[in-house]
Enzyme design. Structure first.
Site, PDB file in Angstrom:
ATOM      1  N   HIS A  22       0.857  -1.194   0.000  1.00  0.00           N
ATOM      2  CA  HIS A  22       0.000   0.000   0.000  1.00  0.00           C
ATOM      3  C   HIS A  22       0.888   1.237   0.000  1.00  0.00           C
ATOM      4  O   HIS A  22       2.114   1.135   0.031  1.00  0.00           O
ATOM      5  CB  HIS A  22      -1.005  -0.037   1.153  1.00  0.00           C
ATOM      6  CG  HIS A  22      -0.409  -0.099   2.532  1.00  0.00           C
ATOM      7  ND1 HIS A  22       0.461   0.867   3.018  1.00  0.00           N
ATOM      8  CD2 HIS A  22      -0.547  -1.005   3.530  1.00  0.00           C
ATOM      9  CE1 HIS A  22       0.805   0.558   4.259  1.00  0.00           C
ATOM     10  NE2 HIS A  22       0.223  -0.583   4.584  1.00  0.00           N
ATOM     11  N   HIS A  25       3.833   1.638   2.477  1.00  0.00           N
ATOM     12  CA  HIS A  25       5.077   0.945   2.088  1.00  0.00           C
ATOM     13  C   HIS A  25       5.782   1.721   0.974  1.00  0.00           C
ATOM     14  O   HIS A  25       6.998   1.859   0.956  1.00  0.00           O
ATOM     15  CB  HIS A  25       4.789  -0.467   1.563  1.00  0.00           C
ATOM     16  CG  HIS A  25       3.980  -1.339   2.484  1.00  0.00           C
ATOM     17  ND1 HIS A  25       2.882  -2.031   2.059  1.00  0.00           N
ATOM     18  CD2 HIS A  25       4.117  -1.624   3.801  1.00  0.00           C
ATOM     19  CE1 HIS A  25       2.371  -2.719   3.064  1.00  0.00           C
ATOM     20  NE2 HIS A  25       3.100  -2.485   4.134  1.00  0.00           N
ATOM     21  N   CYS A 130       0.440 -10.132  20.374  1.00  0.00           N
ATOM     22  CA  CYS A 130      -0.354  -9.682  19.211  1.00  0.00           C
ATOM     23  C   CYS A 130       0.256 -10.310  17.967  1.00  0.00           C
ATOM     24  O   CYS A 130       1.423 -10.055  17.647  1.00  0.00           O
ATOM     25  CB  CYS A 130      -0.359  -8.162  19.081  1.00  0.00           C
ATOM     26  SG  CYS A 130      -1.082  -7.639  17.497  1.00  0.00           S
ATOM     27  N   CYS A 133       1.428  -7.747  15.241  1.00  0.00           N
ATOM     28  CA  CYS A 133       2.719  -7.089  15.513  1.00  0.00           C
ATOM     29  C   CYS A 133       3.832  -8.112  15.620  1.00  0.00           C
ATOM     30  O   CYS A 133       4.995  -7.736  15.575  1.00  0.00           O
ATOM     31  CB  CYS A 133       2.722  -6.377  16.857  1.00  0.00           C
ATOM     32  SG  CYS A 133       1.647  -4.997  17.030  1.00  0.00           S
ATOM     33  N   CYS A 147      -4.646  -4.893  21.350  1.00  0.00           N
ATOM     34  CA  CYS A 147      -3.336  -4.393  20.920  1.00  0.00           C
ATOM     35  C   CYS A 147      -3.434  -2.889  20.642  1.00  0.00           C
ATOM     36  O   CYS A 147      -4.345  -2.450  19.939  1.00  0.00           O
ATOM     37  CB  CYS A 147      -2.910  -5.138  19.648  1.00  0.00           C
ATOM     38  SG  CYS A 147      -1.650  -4.262  18.734  1.00  0.00           S
ATOM     39  N   HIS A 150      -3.012  -2.420  16.615  1.00  0.00           N
ATOM     40  CA  HIS A 150      -3.990  -2.991  15.688  1.00  0.00           C
ATOM     41  C   HIS A 150      -5.426  -2.994  16.213  1.00  0.00           C
ATOM     42  O   HIS A 150      -6.353  -3.276  15.461  1.00  0.00           O
ATOM     43  CB  HIS A 150      -3.587  -4.418  15.298  1.00  0.00           C
ATOM     44  CG  HIS A 150      -2.314  -4.456  14.514  1.00  0.00           C
ATOM     45  ND1 HIS A 150      -1.077  -4.557  15.111  1.00  0.00           N
ATOM     46  CD2 HIS A 150      -2.098  -4.327  13.184  1.00  0.00           C
ATOM     47  CE1 HIS A 150      -0.147  -4.532  14.171  1.00  0.00           C
ATOM     48  NE2 HIS A 150      -0.729  -4.380  12.998  1.00  0.00           N
ATOM     49  N   LYS A 297      -4.866   5.716  10.272  1.00  0.00           N
ATOM     50  CA  LYS A 297      -3.840   4.859   9.710  1.00  0.00           C
ATOM     51  C   LYS A 297      -4.524   3.834   8.786  1.00  0.00           C
ATOM     52  O   LYS A 297      -5.626   3.386   9.082  1.00  0.00           O
ATOM     53  CB  LYS A 297      -3.117   4.132  10.851  1.00  0.00           C
ATOM     54  CG  LYS A 297      -1.942   3.310  10.357  1.00  0.00           C
ATOM     55  CD  LYS A 297      -1.113   2.758  11.499  1.00  0.00           C
ATOM     56  CE  LYS A 297       0.100   2.046  10.956  1.00  0.00           C
ATOM     57  NZ  LYS A 297      -0.022   0.623  10.799  1.00  0.00           N
ATOM     58  N   LYS A 300      -5.978  -3.161   6.965  1.00  0.00           N
ATOM     59  CA  LYS A 300      -6.842  -4.090   6.238  1.00  0.00           C
ATOM     60  C   LYS A 300      -8.237  -4.073   6.816  1.00  0.00           C
ATOM     61  O   LYS A 300      -9.221  -4.111   6.104  1.00  0.00           O
ATOM     62  CB  LYS A 300      -6.279  -5.512   6.376  1.00  0.00           C
ATOM     63  CG  LYS A 300      -5.320  -5.873   5.281  1.00  0.00           C
ATOM     64  CD  LYS A 300      -5.048  -7.361   5.335  1.00  0.00           C
ATOM     65  CE  LYS A 300      -3.579  -7.597   5.131  1.00  0.00           C
ATOM     66  NZ  LYS A 300      -3.083  -8.870   5.527  1.00  0.00           N
TER      67      LYS A 300
HETATM   68  N1  MSP Z   1       8.227  -6.631   8.793  1.00  0.00           N
HETATM   69  C1  MSP Z   1       8.275  -5.536   9.681  1.00  0.00           C
HETATM   70  C2  MSP Z   1       9.551  -4.740   9.481  1.00  0.00           C
HETATM   71  C3  MSP Z   1      10.812  -5.506   9.698  1.00  0.00           C
HETATM   72  S1  MSP Z   1      12.211  -4.540   9.358  1.00  0.00           S
HETATM   73  C4  MSP Z   1      13.463  -5.411   9.941  1.00  0.00           C
HETATM   74  C5  MSP Z   1       7.088  -4.607   9.432  1.00  0.00           C
HETATM   75  N2  MSP Z   1       6.532  -4.689   8.241  1.00  0.00           N
HETATM   76  S2  MSP Z   1       5.276  -3.827   7.755  1.00  0.00           S
HETATM   77  O1  MSP Z   1       5.072  -4.235   6.400  1.00  0.00           O
HETATM   78  O2  MSP Z   1       4.179  -3.959   8.650  1.00  0.00           O
HETATM   79  O3  MSP Z   1       5.695  -2.361   7.837  1.00  0.00           O
HETATM   80  C6  MSP Z   1       6.820  -1.909   7.188  1.00  0.00           C
HETATM   81  C7  MSP Z   1       6.909  -0.435   7.218  1.00  0.00           C
HETATM   82  O4  MSP Z   1       5.789   0.165   6.609  1.00  0.00           O
HETATM   83  C8  MSP Z   1       7.026   0.160   8.621  1.00  0.00           C
HETATM   84  O5  MSP Z   1       8.085   1.093   8.614  1.00  0.00           O
HETATM   85  C9  MSP Z   1       5.742   0.872   8.809  1.00  0.00           C
HETATM   86  O6  MSP Z   1       5.891   2.001   9.615  1.00  0.00           O
HETATM   87  C10 MSP Z   1       5.436   1.274   7.375  1.00  0.00           C
HETATM   88  N3  MSP Z   1       4.051   1.616   7.239  1.00  0.00           N
HETATM   89  C11 MSP Z   1       2.959   0.809   7.374  1.00  0.00           C
HETATM   90  N4  MSP Z   1       1.853   1.589   7.271  1.00  0.00           N
HETATM   91  C12 MSP Z   1       2.217   2.876   7.058  1.00  0.00           C
HETATM   92  C13 MSP Z   1       1.542   4.069   6.811  1.00  0.00           C
HETATM   93  N5  MSP Z   1       0.246   4.154   6.813  1.00  0.00           N
HETATM   94  N6  MSP Z   1       2.291   5.172   6.562  1.00  0.00           N
HETATM   95  C14 MSP Z   1       3.648   5.133   6.501  1.00  0.00           C
HETATM   96  N7  MSP Z   1       4.298   4.021   6.731  1.00  0.00           N
HETATM   97  C15 MSP Z   1       3.612   2.895   7.080  1.00  0.00           C
HETATM   98  O7  MSP Z   1       6.750  -3.828  10.307  1.00  0.00           O
END
Ligand code: MSP
Length: 502
Positions: A22, A25, A130, A133, A147, A150, A297, A300
């Site tokens: 999304h 990411h 959780c 997380c 949590c 979430h 935020k 899903k």
């Molecule tokens: N797998 C772990 C990270 C391990 S790194 C050694 C994880 N993955 S995640 O896919 O849930 O999130 C990855 C990144 O995406 C995190 O930095 C998280 O902050 C970022 N984001 C997820 N949702 C976000 C937004 N809505 N806005 C900005 N960044 C966001 O955590």
């Protein structure tokens, strides 16, 4: 402060393979990509890493629900990230998957080093977990029993786990923060991490027996490695910790870009794990806020996730990249809105950059027979470029893309204003018109370098339209020294680079 001779290793978090990509990411990944591209322009030896986090309960459960093995499930879902990054022009040098053999070897080596250093022991653990997380919480952390991140119920878990003795590293971490004031930026996030350390650190569990989709501990294969210990290690796996000692020596420590929700793992656990194994903590951790949709935020469960590909259809790859780099400052939370994105696109890309290119190429066609004239040695535009370059370089160094692009677009706006004042389209062909257009073409050449970390495709097209056909290295700062646009190139008119959006 790194110099151009220092290798530059930059990473994104590795994304849970189970998730659909999304714009949250994409935001981090585009920023890391632009920073990598900027540093390549400076001539640095850049290594840019992204990838996927593939172990843990979430993936194991999703695989069961889909009647396949975890690795089959990961193989199917990883493609979504790889495709998304390809579509957005992400120039990563490596893509790590934690299910790869090279990563198993690195995790085993790191675990063994911590174990041999006496930092791991067996304890019985009872806690609230959780699954989303992949982390334990204390009663006090919960929100109405759910949590805090979430909002979902936590699970009560009792396990015999191996623990990492984080408490031993309390003083070493405090000393590290003291002697490395820029270890975590911005300073508010540094203070948050330090505040956590100052509260007193508790040992954390690094193994599980309740699942089997993970990396077995080298000294006790009945346990698999806790997914966060495993995931953090990706950064050194890909730097060559096991299979490329020379590369590792050169690349590590690297620069991490992360979201604020994973601060504790990167700024407290990770440096301690590295210290335990006798390795250096990361060079720096840059922490950004969340992209919020309608003030919330993305998740899903709230069904408010936006896929980057949906935006690419409408705004184009460069439109999407530019929005996240220019409109969403890297640090605080930012509200994403379709209206905001359209406004930014129209202002910066259609009205400023696109308009500049189309004006210049049109007037060169009508007044100079389509052949680009040379710039003057002295021009008011030269001074503007020289002034703004300092701001641009400083902002990219600080990982502040929106400041870097503010300064880049000041050059573009000033050039449009210069043309509006000179009005070459109203004058007869001759040396005065040539000089004005030569200066504007020189700015376009310079912009095609300075804006390329943000909008690489548009910059390539600008170069093609102003007649530059070689793809020689554009190393900074030499490549933007005033006066290099050569006279005599064929300039092309074309369709609008960025058609205006309604
Ligand atoms: N797998 C772990 C990270 C391990 S790194 C050694 C994880 N993955 S995640 O896919 O849930 O999130 C990855 C990144 O995406 C995190 O930095 C998280 O902050 C970022 N984001 C997820 N949702 C976000 C937004 N809505 N806005 C900005 N960044 C966001 O955590």
């Amino acid at each position: 402060m790194s110099t151009v001779t220092t290798p530059y290793y930059v990473t994104t978090p590795i994304y849970y393979v189970n998730d659909a990509p999304h714009i949250g990411h994409a935001y981090t990944t585009i920023t890391a990509d632009a920073v990598a591209r900027w540093n390549r322009l400076l001539g640095r030896d850049v290594h840019f890493l992204t990838g996927t986090d593939e172990h843990g309960l979430k993936v194991q459960r999703a695989a069961e629900e889909n009647n396949c093995s975890p690795i089959e499930w990961a193989d199917q879902t990883v493609v979504r990230f790889q495709d998304a990054w390809r579509q957005l022009g992400i120039s990563n040098d490596d893509f790590i998957r934690t299910s790869e053999q090279r990563h198993y070897s690195a995790v085993e080596k790191l675990l063994q080093a911590c174990y041999d250093n006496g930092d791991v022991d067996l304890q019985t653990y009872e806690g609230l977990y959780c699954v989303s997380c992949e982390a334990y919480f204390g009663e006090g952390d919960l929100n109405n029993g759910n949590c805090p991140i979430h909002g979902r119920p936590v699970e009560h878990v009792t396990e015999e786990n191996y623990f990492f003795k984080l408490s031993r590293y309390e003083q070493a971490l405090k000393d590290w923060y003291e002697t490395h004031p820029d270890f975590v930026v911005p300073v508010t996030k540094r203070n948050e991490a330090l505040g956590f350390i100052n509260q007193g650190l508790q040992d954390f569990s690094i193994s599980r027996t309740s699942i089997d989709w993970g990396i077995p501990l080298p000294w006790d294969p009945s346990h698999v490695t806790y997914v966060w210990f495993d995931a953090l290690t990706n950064y050194i796996t890909a730097a060559g910790y096991v299979d490329d000692p020379q590369g590792f020596e050169k690349r590590w420590p690297g620069v991490h870009l992360i979201g604020k929700d994973i601060l504790r793992f990167h700024c407290v656990y990770w440096p301690a794990m590295l210290m335990s194994a006798g390795l250096a903590p990361p060079e720096r951790v840059h922490v950004h806020g969340f992209l919020l949709v309608g003030g919330e935020k993305m998740s899903k469960t709230r069904l408010n996730q936006i896929a980057p590909s949906d935006l690419v259809d409408e705004f184009g790859v460069d439109g999407v990249r530019h929005h996240f780099l220019h409109d969403q400052a890297f640090g605080p939370d930012g509200d994403f809105s379709h209206e905001g994105m359209t406004a930014r696109y129209n202002a910066d890309l259609a009205n400023n950059l696109g308009n500049l290119l189309s004006r210049v190429t049109t007037v060169v066609t009508s007044k100079c027979d389509g052949i680009g004239p040379a710039p003057e040695q002295e021009s008011p535009l030269r001074r503007i470029v020289e002034e703004e370059y300092g701001h641009i370089a400083d902002a990219w160094e600080r990982i502040a893309p929106s400041d870097a692009l503010d300064a880049t677009w000041r050059i573009i706006r000033e050039t449009n204003a210069y043309l509006e004042q000179a009005e070459p389209w109203k004058s007869d062909p001759g040396p005065e018109v040539d000089a004005v257009l030569g200066n504007a073409l020189e700015v376009l050449r310079i912009i095609s370098i300075l804006a390329s970390p943000a909008v690489p495709d548009a910059c390539e097209e600008i170069r093609r339209r102003i007649g530059i056909t070689d793809d020689a290295e554009q190393q900074l700062p030499e490549s933007i020294q005033w006066g290099q646009y050569p006279a005599g190139l064929a300039v092309l008119k074309g369709d609008p680079l960025f058609p205006r959006l309604k």
